[in-house]
Design a protein around this motif. Structure first.
Motif, PDB file in Angstrom:
ATOM      1  N   GLY A 164       0.831  -1.204   0.000  1.00 40.03           N
ATOM      2  CA  GLY A 164       0.000   0.000   0.000  1.00 40.03           C
ATOM      3  C   GLY A 164       0.860   1.246   0.000  1.00 40.03           C
ATOM      4  N   LYS A 165       0.228   2.404  -0.158  1.00 38.00           N
ATOM      5  CA  LYS A 165       0.949   3.671  -0.210  1.00 38.00           C
ATOM      6  C   LYS A 165       1.543   4.025   1.154  1.00 38.00           C
ATOM      7  N   VAL A 166       2.718   4.666   1.116  1.00 35.30           N
ATOM      8  CA  VAL A 166       3.406   5.093   2.336  1.00 35.30           C
ATOM      9  C   VAL A 166       3.753   6.574   2.224  1.00 35.30           C
ATOM     10  N   TYR A 167       3.392   7.356   3.246  1.00 39.00           N
ATOM     11  CA  TYR A 167       3.884   8.730   3.377  1.00 39.00           C
ATOM     12  C   TYR A 167       4.993   8.662   4.415  1.00 39.00           C
ATOM     13  N   LEU A 168       6.214   8.987   3.999  1.00 42.86           N
ATOM     14  CA  LEU A 168       7.376   8.853   4.887  1.00 42.86           C
ATOM     15  C   LEU A 168       8.050  10.202   5.074  1.00 42.86           C
ATOM     16  N   GLU A 169       8.185  10.600   6.323  1.00 46.19           N
ATOM     17  CA  GLU A 169       8.914  11.827   6.663  1.00 46.19           C
ATOM     18  C   GLU A 169      10.122  11.434   7.512  1.00 46.19           C
ATOM     19  N   VAL A 170      11.315  11.918   7.115  1.00 47.72           N
ATOM     20  CA  VAL A 170      12.551  11.511   7.780  1.00 47.72           C
ATOM     21  C   VAL A 170      13.369  12.738   8.163  1.00 47.72           C
ATOM     22  N   TRP A 171      13.928  12.711   9.379  1.00 48.58           N
ATOM     23  CA  TRP A 171      14.883  13.747   9.775  1.00 48.58           C
ATOM     24  C   TRP A 171      16.036  13.080  10.524  1.00 48.58           C
ATOM     25  N   VAL A 172      17.086  13.871  10.792  1.00 47.56           N
ATOM     26  CA  VAL A 172      18.294  13.349  11.437  1.00 47.56           C
ATOM     27  C   VAL A 172      18.499  14.055  12.771  1.00 47.56           C
ATOM     28  N   LYS A 173      18.850  13.276  13.801  1.00 50.25           N
ATOM     29  CA  LYS A 173      19.035  13.823  15.152  1.00 50.25           C
ATOM     30  C   LYS A 173      20.378  13.361  15.707  1.00 50.25           C
ATOM     31  N   VAL A 174      21.086  14.267  16.382  1.00 52.58           N
ATOM     32  CA  VAL A 174      22.377  13.933  17.002  1.00 52.58           C
ATOM     33  C   VAL A 174      22.155  13.567  18.464  1.00 52.58           C
ATOM     34  N   LYS A 175      22.633  12.392  18.871  1.00 52.34           N
ATOM     35  CA  LYS A 175      22.632  11.998  20.283  1.00 52.34           C
ATOM     36  C   LYS A 175      23.970  11.332  20.582  1.00 52.34           C
ATOM     37  N   THR A 176      24.865  12.083  21.188  1.00 50.89           N
ATOM     38  CA  THR A 176      26.222  11.608  21.447  1.00 50.89           C
ATOM     39  C   THR A 176      26.202  10.406  22.393  1.00 50.89           C
ATOM     40  N   GLY A 177      26.954   9.360  22.018  1.00 48.87           N
ATOM     41  CA  GLY A 177      27.122   8.193  22.884  1.00 48.87           C
ATOM     42  C   GLY A 177      25.933   7.261  22.968  1.00 48.87           C
ATOM     43  N   TRP A 178      25.010   7.323  21.977  1.00 47.13           N
ATOM     44  CA  TRP A 178      23.801   6.495  22.085  1.00 47.13           C
ATOM     45  C   TRP A 178      24.123   5.001  22.093  1.00 47.13           C
ATOM     46  N   ALA A 179      25.203   4.583  21.410  1.00 45.64           N
ATOM     47  CA  ALA A 179      25.534   3.146  21.317  1.00 45.64           C
ATOM     48  C   ALA A 179      26.032   2.582  22.636  1.00 45.64           C
ATOM     49  N   ASP A 180      26.320   3.460  23.622  1.00 39.25           N
ATOM     50  CA  ASP A 180      26.703   3.019  24.963  1.00 39.25           C
ATOM     51  C   ASP A 180      25.682   3.458  26.011  1.00 39.25           C
ATOM     52  N   ASP A 181      24.514   3.880  25.563  1.00 38.66           N
ATOM     53  CA  ASP A 181      23.468   4.366  26.463  1.00 38.66           C
ATOM     54  C   ASP A 181      22.427   3.256  26.647  1.00 38.66           C
ATOM     55  N   VAL A 182      22.362   2.714  27.837  1.00 36.94           N
ATOM     56  CA  VAL A 182      21.485   1.575  28.118  1.00 36.94           C
ATOM     57  C   VAL A 182      20.024   1.905  27.817  1.00 36.94           C
ATOM     58  N   SER A 183      19.569   3.101  28.204  1.00 38.11           N
ATOM     59  CA  SER A 183      18.160   3.459  28.006  1.00 38.11           C
ATOM     60  C   SER A 183      17.825   3.568  26.520  1.00 38.11           C
ATOM     61  N   VAL A 184      18.756   4.140  25.729  1.00 37.28           N
ATOM     62  CA  VAL A 184      18.519   4.241  24.283  1.00 37.28           C
ATOM     63  C   VAL A 184      18.495   2.854  23.663  1.00 37.28           C
ATOM     64  N   LEU A 185      19.449   2.003  24.052  1.00 36.02           N
ATOM     65  CA  LEU A 185      19.497   0.647  23.491  1.00 36.02           C
ATOM     66  C   LEU A 185      18.229  -0.129  23.818  1.00 36.02           C
ATOM     67  N   LYS A 186      17.705   0.049  25.019  1.00 36.98           N
ATOM     68  CA  LYS A 186      16.456  -0.628  25.377  1.00 36.98           C
ATOM     69  C   LYS A 186      15.294  -0.121  24.533  1.00 36.98           C
ATOM     70  N   SER A 187      15.273   1.187  24.273  1.00 31.87           N
ATOM     71  CA  SER A 187      14.196   1.745  23.440  1.00 31.87           C
ATOM     72  C   SER A 187      14.278   1.243  22.003  1.00 31.87           C
TER      73      SER A 187
END
Length: 296
Positions: free
Chosen positions: A269-292
Motif C-alpha cells: 500500500g501507499k506510504v507517506y514517509l517523513e525523515v529527519w536526522v538527530k544527534v545523540k552523542t554516545g547512544w551506542a553506549d546508552d542503556v536506556s537508548v538501546l532498550k528503546s
C-alpha cells in the motif's frame, strides 16, 4: 500428508559479518524482511522469517554477525542475540564464504553447541574463480566440526537452496505449524520500516558513519491502505548528520525515497514517509537508548 508427520522447527542462521546470512534468509522465504549491505552490523536484531510448505514450517532466525570490532554496549548486545539464538533452536545453519575461512569464522564455530544438528552452508560459490577449489575447501572445513550436512549454495542466485531446504527438513522435529500459512515474519511493520530505512543509510554512506547510526520510528499510523510514518535517523556527531543529509538535503531525500518504495512493496500500500536526522552523542553506549531500540 498427515498432520502427525508435519514438521515445524526453528533454524538459526549464524556466521561472521558479510557472509550473506540476510540474503540467504530473504531468498529462502522469497520475501525481503532482513536488510542487506556489504557493511558489518547491517543485521543487529534477531529476525524471524517463516516458510511454510505442504510438509513443514521453517522458522528461520537471522542473527547479527558475531562482532569482534567496535566493542561498545551495542556490540555486546548484538553478540548476546547471537548466543541466545543458537541455544533456542532445533537446527543451526552456519554460513561461511566459499574459499574463505578465517579467525572470525573460527570464533563463531567455537561457540556453536554440539548437542543439535549444525548444517554448514558454503555461500557465494558463484564467486569462486576456480570451481575446482570448492571440494578441497569443503574437505578442509569439514574436519573442524561434526557437521550434520554440508551444502554449497549461492543465496543471491538461488543455487541449491532447494537442497538446503531438504537438508534442514530432515532434522526438524514433528510439530504442528506454529504460525499461520501466510505469515512470513514475527516482526511488526513498524520494526520492518525502521530496518528498511537503516539499510539505505548503510548502503549510501561511508564506512564509519553506519556504526553510529540507528533509526527510530516516532510515528506509525495506518489510515486505510495508507501508512503515515515519521522516522528519525540517530547519529552520534554533528558531522555525521551533515553527511547523511548531503548537499541541499539530496542524500537524505534519496534514502527516504528508496526506503518508501521498499515499504510500499512490502506492505502492499501507499506510504507517506517523513525523515529527519538527530544527534545523540554516545547512544551506542546508552542503556536506556538501546532498550528503546529493542536491545536487552
Amino acid at each position: 500428508m498427515s498432520v502427525s508427520s508435519f514438521k515445524t522447527g526453528y533454524i538459526s542462521i549464524v556466521g561472521r559479518p558479510n557472509v550473506g546470512k540476510s540474503t540467504l534468509l530473504n531468498h529462502l522465504i522469497k520475501q525481503k524482511i532482513s536488510i542487506t549491505s556489504r557493511k558489518a552490523q547491517t543485521t543487529r536484531h534477531r529476525i524471524q522469517g517463516i516458510l511454510t510448505d505442504a510438509q513443514s514450517q521453517f522458522i528461520f532466525v537471522d542473527t547479527p554477525g558475531f562482532q569482534t570490532r567496535y566493542r561498545n554496549l551495542l556490540n555486546q548486545a548484538m553478540n548476546r542475540v547471537v548466543m541466545q539464538s543458537v541455544q533456542d533452536v532445533d537446527v543451526i545453519v552456519f554460513v561461511i564464504e566459499a574459499g574463505r575461512f578465517d579467525l572470525q569464522d573460527e570464533l563463531v564455530l567455537k561457540r556453536l553447541p554440539s548437542d543439535r544438528p549444525v548444517i554448514l552452508v558454503i555461500n557465494k560459490i558463484d564467486l569462486l574463480q576456480e570451481k575446482l577449489q570448492l571440494l578441497p575447501f569443503i574437505q578442509k572445513v569439514a574436519k573442524l566440526f561434526d557437521f550434520a550436512d554440508i551444502v554449497p549454495v549461492s543465496a543471491l542466485h538461488e543455487k541449491q537452496l532447494s537442497e538446503l531446504i531438504e537438508a534442514i527438513r530432515s532434522h526438524l522435529p514433528e510439530n504442528p505449524p506454529f504460525f499461520a500459512e501466510d505469515e512470513i515474519t514475527d516482526r511488526s511493520e513498524r520494526f520492518l520500516a525502521a530496518e528498511l530505512l537503516r539499510e539505505k543509510v548503510f548502503r549510501q554512506i561511508g564506512e564509519e558513519v553506519p556504526y553510529s547510526v540507528s533509526v527510530i520510528i516516532e510515528q506509525f499510523v495506518v489510515e486505510g491502505a495508507l501508512r503515515r510514518i515519521h522516522a528519525c535517523i540517530l547519529v552520534e556527531r554533528p558531522n555525521q548528520k551533515a553527511i547523511i543529509i548531503g548537499k541541499q538535503g539530496k542524500k537524505l531525500k534519496d534514502m527516504a525515497s528508496q526506503a518508501r518504495k521498499d515499504m510500499e512493496a512490502l506492505f502492499g500500500g501507499k506510504v507517506y514517509l517523513e525523515v529527519w536526522v538527530k544527534v545523540k552523542t554516545g547512544w551506542a553506549d546508552d542503556v536506556s537508548v538501546l532498550k528503546s531500540l529493542g536491545y536487552e
